[in-house]
Design an enzyme around this catalytic site. Structure first.
Site, mmCIF file in Angstrom:
data_model
loop_
_atom_site.group_PDB
_atom_site.id
_atom_site.type_symbol
_atom_site.label_atom_id
_atom_site.label_comp_id
_atom_site.label_asym_id
_atom_site.label_seq_id
_atom_site.Cartn_x
_atom_site.Cartn_y
_atom_site.Cartn_z
ATOM 1 N N ASN A 1 -68.754 -10.698 -14.076
ATOM 2 C CA ASN A 1 -67.857 -9.653 -13.604
ATOM 3 C C ASN A 1 -66.345 -9.830 -14.719
ATOM 4 O O ASN A 1 -65.994 -10.866 -14.573
ATOM 5 C CB ASN A 1 -67.641 -9.457 -12.230
ATOM 6 N N ASP B 1 -80.013 4.305 -12.280
ATOM 7 C CA ASP B 1 -80.316 4.493 -13.655
ATOM 8 C C ASP B 1 -81.694 4.216 -14.183
ATOM 9 O O ASP B 1 -82.043 4.392 -15.363
ATOM 10 C CB ASP B 1 -79.305 4.126 -14.473
ATOM 11 N N CYS C 1 -86.673 23.729 -3.907
ATOM 12 C CA CYS C 1 -87.900 23.253 -3.722
ATOM 13 C C CYS C 1 -88.953 24.664 -3.322
ATOM 14 O O CYS C 1 -88.271 25.503 -3.041
ATOM 15 C CB CYS C 1 -87.975 22.455 -2.482
ATOM 16 N N GLN D 1 -78.048 -1.712 -7.107
ATOM 17 C CA GLN D 1 -77.460 -0.462 -6.322
ATOM 18 C C GLN D 1 -77.441 0.475 -7.411
ATOM 19 O O GLN D 1 -77.029 1.796 -7.146
ATOM 20 C CB GLN D 1 -76.162 -1.004 -5.985
ATOM 21 N N HIS E 1 -80.290 2.080 -3.805
ATOM 22 C CA HIS E 1 -79.567 3.516 -3.517
ATOM 23 C C HIS E 1 -80.317 4.387 -4.110
ATOM 24 O O HIS E 1 -79.842 5.561 -4.502
ATOM 25 C CB HIS E 1 -78.039 3.322 -4.341
ATOM 26 N N CYS F 1 -86.517 16.921 -1.816
ATOM 27 C CA CYS F 1 -86.166 18.095 -1.065
ATOM 28 C C CYS F 1 -85.274 17.750 0.195
ATOM 29 O O CYS F 1 -85.681 16.904 0.974
ATOM 30 C CB CYS F 1 -87.317 18.967 -0.622
HETATM 31 P P1 NAD Z 1 -69.102 -1.146 -7.895
HETATM 32 O O1 NAD Z 1 -68.560 -0.949 -6.887
HETATM 33 O O2 NAD Z 1 -70.177 -2.131 -7.820
HETATM 34 O O3 NAD Z 1 -68.148 -1.672 -9.094
HETATM 35 C C1 NAD Z 1 -68.375 -1.677 -10.407
HETATM 36 C C2 NAD Z 1 -68.140 -3.223 -10.979
HETATM 37 O O4 NAD Z 1 -68.576 -3.332 -12.228
HETATM 38 C C3 NAD Z 1 -66.712 -3.427 -10.811
HETATM 39 O O5 NAD Z 1 -66.676 -4.724 -10.153
HETATM 40 C C4 NAD Z 1 -66.293 -3.886 -12.337
HETATM 41 O O6 NAD Z 1 -65.440 -4.786 -12.305
HETATM 42 C C5 NAD Z 1 -67.599 -4.057 -12.601
HETATM 43 N N1 NAD Z 1 -67.823 -4.046 -14.370
HETATM 44 C C6 NAD Z 1 -66.972 -3.154 -15.114
HETATM 45 N N2 NAD Z 1 -67.259 -3.266 -16.243
HETATM 46 C C7 NAD Z 1 -68.399 -4.473 -16.344
HETATM 47 C C8 NAD Z 1 -69.045 -5.068 -17.398
HETATM 48 N N3 NAD Z 1 -69.042 -4.633 -18.713
HETATM 49 N N4 NAD Z 1 -69.930 -5.849 -17.252
HETATM 50 C C9 NAD Z 1 -70.004 -6.377 -15.678
HETATM 51 N N5 NAD Z 1 -69.412 -5.762 -14.687
HETATM 52 C C10 NAD Z 1 -68.434 -4.694 -15.110
HETATM 53 O O7 NAD Z 1 -69.836 0.082 -8.273
HETATM 54 P P2 NAD Z 1 -69.084 1.622 -8.275
HETATM 55 O O8 NAD Z 1 -69.062 1.941 -9.747
HETATM 56 O O9 NAD Z 1 -68.221 1.822 -7.376
HETATM 57 O O10 NAD Z 1 -70.491 2.452 -7.842
HETATM 58 C C11 NAD Z 1 -70.740 2.805 -6.399
HETATM 59 C C12 NAD Z 1 -72.122 3.096 -6.424
HETATM 60 O O11 NAD Z 1 -72.291 4.360 -7.156
HETATM 61 C C13 NAD Z 1 -73.403 2.321 -6.785
HETATM 62 O O12 NAD Z 1 -73.444 1.194 -6.107
HETATM 63 C C14 NAD Z 1 -74.452 3.080 -7.465
HETATM 64 O O13 NAD Z 1 -75.238 3.475 -6.211
HETATM 65 C C15 NAD Z 1 -73.628 4.499 -7.952
HETATM 66 N N6 NAD Z 1 -73.376 4.437 -9.375
HETATM 67 C C16 NAD Z 1 -74.495 4.033 -10.082
HETATM 68 C C17 NAD Z 1 -74.402 3.868 -11.576
HETATM 69 C C18 NAD Z 1 -75.545 3.702 -12.221
HETATM 70 O O14 NAD Z 1 -76.795 3.680 -11.754
HETATM 71 N N7 NAD Z 1 -75.533 2.921 -13.354
HETATM 72 C C19 NAD Z 1 -73.070 4.424 -12.115
HETATM 73 C C20 NAD Z 1 -72.123 4.615 -11.298
HETATM 74 C C21 NAD Z 1 -72.005 4.522 -9.974
HETATM 75 ZN ZN ZN Z 2 -88.875 21.408 0.175
#
Ligand code: NAD
Ligand code: ZN
Length: 253
Positions: free
Chosen positions: A218, A109, A153, A106, A124, A132
């Site tokens: 987790n 990065d 764009c 999801q 995601h 665009c």
């Molecule tokens: P999420 O709902 O999957 O929650 C993050 C989870 O990570 C929580 O359950 C937390 O307990 C757990 N966590 C925290 N530290 C950890 C560790 N050291 N090891 C393992 N697990 C750990 O995700 P979100 O933050 O609510 O983000 C929602 C959406 O936003 C994501 O699905 C993504 O699309 C985007 N997002 C992406 C990134 C990225 O690309 N790195 C970062 C933030 C948000």
């Molecule tokens: Zn365009």
């Protein structure tokens, strides 16, 4: 060191060592040890603003410049400095050992690809490209100057990261492939995801109902922990994966 009992890590390692069609489902938590804070839970970057509000398509449509300033620029800065940690590398090693087939992430990065995983489904989307919002043209994010926000764009449309915002649909092809892989896997590793964002949250259920062994990693219990996971390893992903992958390698020789 984590407080996860060694016997649980061993149980997970034994299941992995016997797997050939493993799938990993990863969320923001797997990248926390790479310095990228998750949206939910504690994380310096998001304590002042509500990313759930700014990461909604309605917010972007009504004020793209503000969403760029508040969310996308902050994300780009953080992502640009990050590199894969032991958990991303561990998944690559599980692929090399013939255990893992695909990583469904999801995250936006790109750290799984940087770690060398060869089949990564980016549920995601990705921050590496901009798209665009008028003509759908995709451009390398690094090639677009960000001195005037929002960037435009050549057709005049507003550019945005090629990510799925809240309120938007996941690509149905990616969703279907992810569901098929989940239904066919023998082990699913669910790492760093809260298990609350649909439709990704349903994939462990599909895997479980098809007979897969579910390993969750987790630091916090999630809605999957008691109902779905066969083993839950409570702790940071990098630390736990390091130890588990070591054991898998020993079991495979
Ligand atoms: P999420 O709902 O999957 O929650 C993050 C989870 O990570 C929580 O359950 C937390 O307990 C757990 N966590 C925290 N530290 C950890 C560790 N050291 N090891 C393992 N697990 C750990 O995700 P979100 O933050 O609510 O983000 C929602 C959406 O936003 C994501 O699905 C993504 O699309 C985007 N997002 C992406 C990134 C990225 O690309 N790195 C970062 C933030 C948000
Ligand atoms: Zn365009």
């Amino acid at each position: 060191m984590t407080t996860t009992p060694s016997s649980l890590i061993e149980q997970a390692a034994v299941a992995c060592a016997g797997a050939r069609k493993g799938v990993a489902l990863t969320g923001a938590g797997i990248s926390v040890e790479s310095g990228i804070p998750p949206f939910r839970g504690k994380g310096g970057l998001w304590e002042k603003i509500d990313p759930m509000k700014y990461a909604h398509v309605a917010a972007f449509e009504s004020n793209p410049a503000e969403v760029w300033e508040v969310l996308f620029i902050g994300m780009s800065d953080v992502l640009g400095k990050a590199s894969p940690n032991a958990a991303h590398k561990g998944l690559r090693q599980l692929e090399d050992s013939g255990v893992l087939q695909t990583v469904i992430t999801q995250n936006v990065d790109g750290l799984h690809q940087q770690a060398g995983s060869s089949d990564v489904i980016e549920f995601h989307g990705t921050h590496a490209f901009l798209r665009c919002s008028a003509c759908s043209r995709r451009v390398d994010a690094k090639a677009v100057p960000l001195d005037h926000l929002p960037p435009k764009c050549r057709c005049g449309g507003v550019l945005r990261p090629d990510v799925v915002l809240f309120g938007e649909m996941i690509d149905p092809n990616l969703l279907q492939r992810s569901q098929l892989l989940s239904a066919g896997c023998d082990v699913m590793l669910v790492i760093g995801t809260s298990g609350t964002v649909e439709p990704a949250a349903s994939l462990p259920l599909i895997a479980k109902h098809s007979g897969a062994f579910i390993i969750e990693i987790n630091p916090e219990p999630t809605p999957l922990t008691d109902r779905i996971s066969d083993v839950t390893l409570l702790g940071p992903a990098g630390e736990i994966m390091d130890e588990m992958v070591d054991r898998v390698k020993k079991l495979k020789v």
